[in-house]
Design a protein around this motif. Sequence first.
Motif, PDB file in Angstrom:
ATOM      1  N   VAL A 311      40.603  33.634  37.748  1.00 50.71           N
ATOM      2  CA  VAL A 311      41.843  34.254  37.986  1.00 50.71           C
ATOM      3  C   VAL A 311      42.473  33.664  38.948  1.00 50.71           C
ATOM      4  O   VAL A 311      43.877  33.612  38.727  1.00 50.71           O
ATOM      5  N   VAL A 380      41.412  34.083  30.134  1.00 47.73           N
ATOM      6  CA  VAL A 380      42.141  34.221  31.401  1.00 47.73           C
ATOM      7  C   VAL A 380      43.246  33.148  31.474  1.00 47.73           C
ATOM      8  O   VAL A 380      44.578  33.329  31.676  1.00 47.73           O
ATOM      9  N   SER A 384      47.112  34.568  31.366  1.00 46.84           N
ATOM     10  CA  SER A 384      47.912  34.413  32.428  1.00 46.84           C
ATOM     11  C   SER A 384      49.106  33.693  31.887  1.00 46.84           C
ATOM     12  O   SER A 384      50.367  34.104  32.622  1.00 46.84           O
TER      13      SER A 384
END
Length: 461
Positions: A311, A380, A384
């Motif tokens: 993340v 991710v 993103s």
Amino acid sequence: MRKLFGIFIAIVFVVSTIEAQTSDAALRRATEADAAAKASNGGKLPTLAAAEHLSRAEAYMANRLFPQAREHWAIVMDKHPDDAGIPKALFGTARSYMWEREYLKAVDWFDKLIKDHLGTKDGREGLAFKGASYVRAGKNLEAAKTYEQYVSMFPEGEKIESAHLNIIDAYREAGDFAKADQWVRRTAATFNGKPSEVNALHAKLRMEISRSNWNAAVSTADELDGKRFVGSMTSSDEVMYLRAFAYEKSSRLKEALAAYGLIKANNNSYYSGLAFDRRMHLITLGGSVASSETFPKPSASEYPILFSPQVIKHAKKNKIDPRFVLAIMKQESSFKANAKSPAGARGLVQLVYDTAIKYKDEAGYKNLTPDDLYNPETNVAIGSIYIRKIKDEFGGLYEAVAASYNAGEDNAARWLNRTKPKEPGVFAAEVGFAETKNYVFKVMNNYRVYRELYDENLNRK
């Protein structure tokens, strides 16, 4: 009770996992069968039983592989013209073009469906979705007329209430406020005492705010007092917030301060958080001593930090707040890397394959397969990039990002376009799908709590 709830959640997850595995297996079966059939048939799909074509089309559609689904529907329409599945094939073809944002092409296919199958459920649905296609194409008058046709032809139809409400918004977006107001009153009278009466008045409240008719907005909010909000698209907190906002914009600051204060502070109400912030702002603006009021402290155990290396790495690379990525992840998958939705979204941030392939090269995954999206790093990384793209598109308004994530960029753009002024709470009120609105509330509540608990490096405050 807590134990029973935990058992219920476990059962739901097991059922969801089984459904996901079933969907993935159906996709693999269809893909492998098609590859083998084409290899032995000169690169073309052979004619199979209509039911088999429909089954494979459904497997592709469930995983958002629209051209592959249309291949099978086309064969059904061409080779099995009298089959009972023809309406489903026409409807599926039209809906697939909607998903691909080919809205006028979708209208053409809905017209083919309506022409010969209006008496079927698929036909009725097609008429309603034709109106939705016109809305998304920016043809609001055509949309209003289509929905009026539905209201006239199917007064007991499955989409009758939404058709009424869509007429109001279509005329409003076309700038015909007089007709929009006529349909507000007609809808409120038709559905007196039902959620659609509240929704019609709520549509008027939103319309008056967008036109800066602050006194009319307050009057409409007052008209909503005492109504039952259960099952509607709004809530008492939202109406109170919009009334307070109208007071504030018309410089009735004491009334605004009092109205914001009527919304009870709690972490489960999106408008509660906004109202608290607005109230603190007005107190400061008025030169008052800082208030001792505080917002309820959230429980950190309910807002974990998981997959933080992925993340932080990909959020910061894309200049987005890692806490927002966590807010999405918590809502989308509850941090389960193998999660899959009925709509074919996969992994931690629930990416659909047709979205993922748009950004796979930028993320460094040139040979991406649907199953790769179950990998946390891959999921991710691509997610993103997608969040950054829509954040830039919507001027950094995270509410619009959340709405786009759930309902698509075209819908979010339309809701943002009619949001005047561009204020988070006003935008949230404009979100036109109940599921998406609830989603925005949950994601933004998550985001608020994550900001309260952690800094941008995900360290506990």
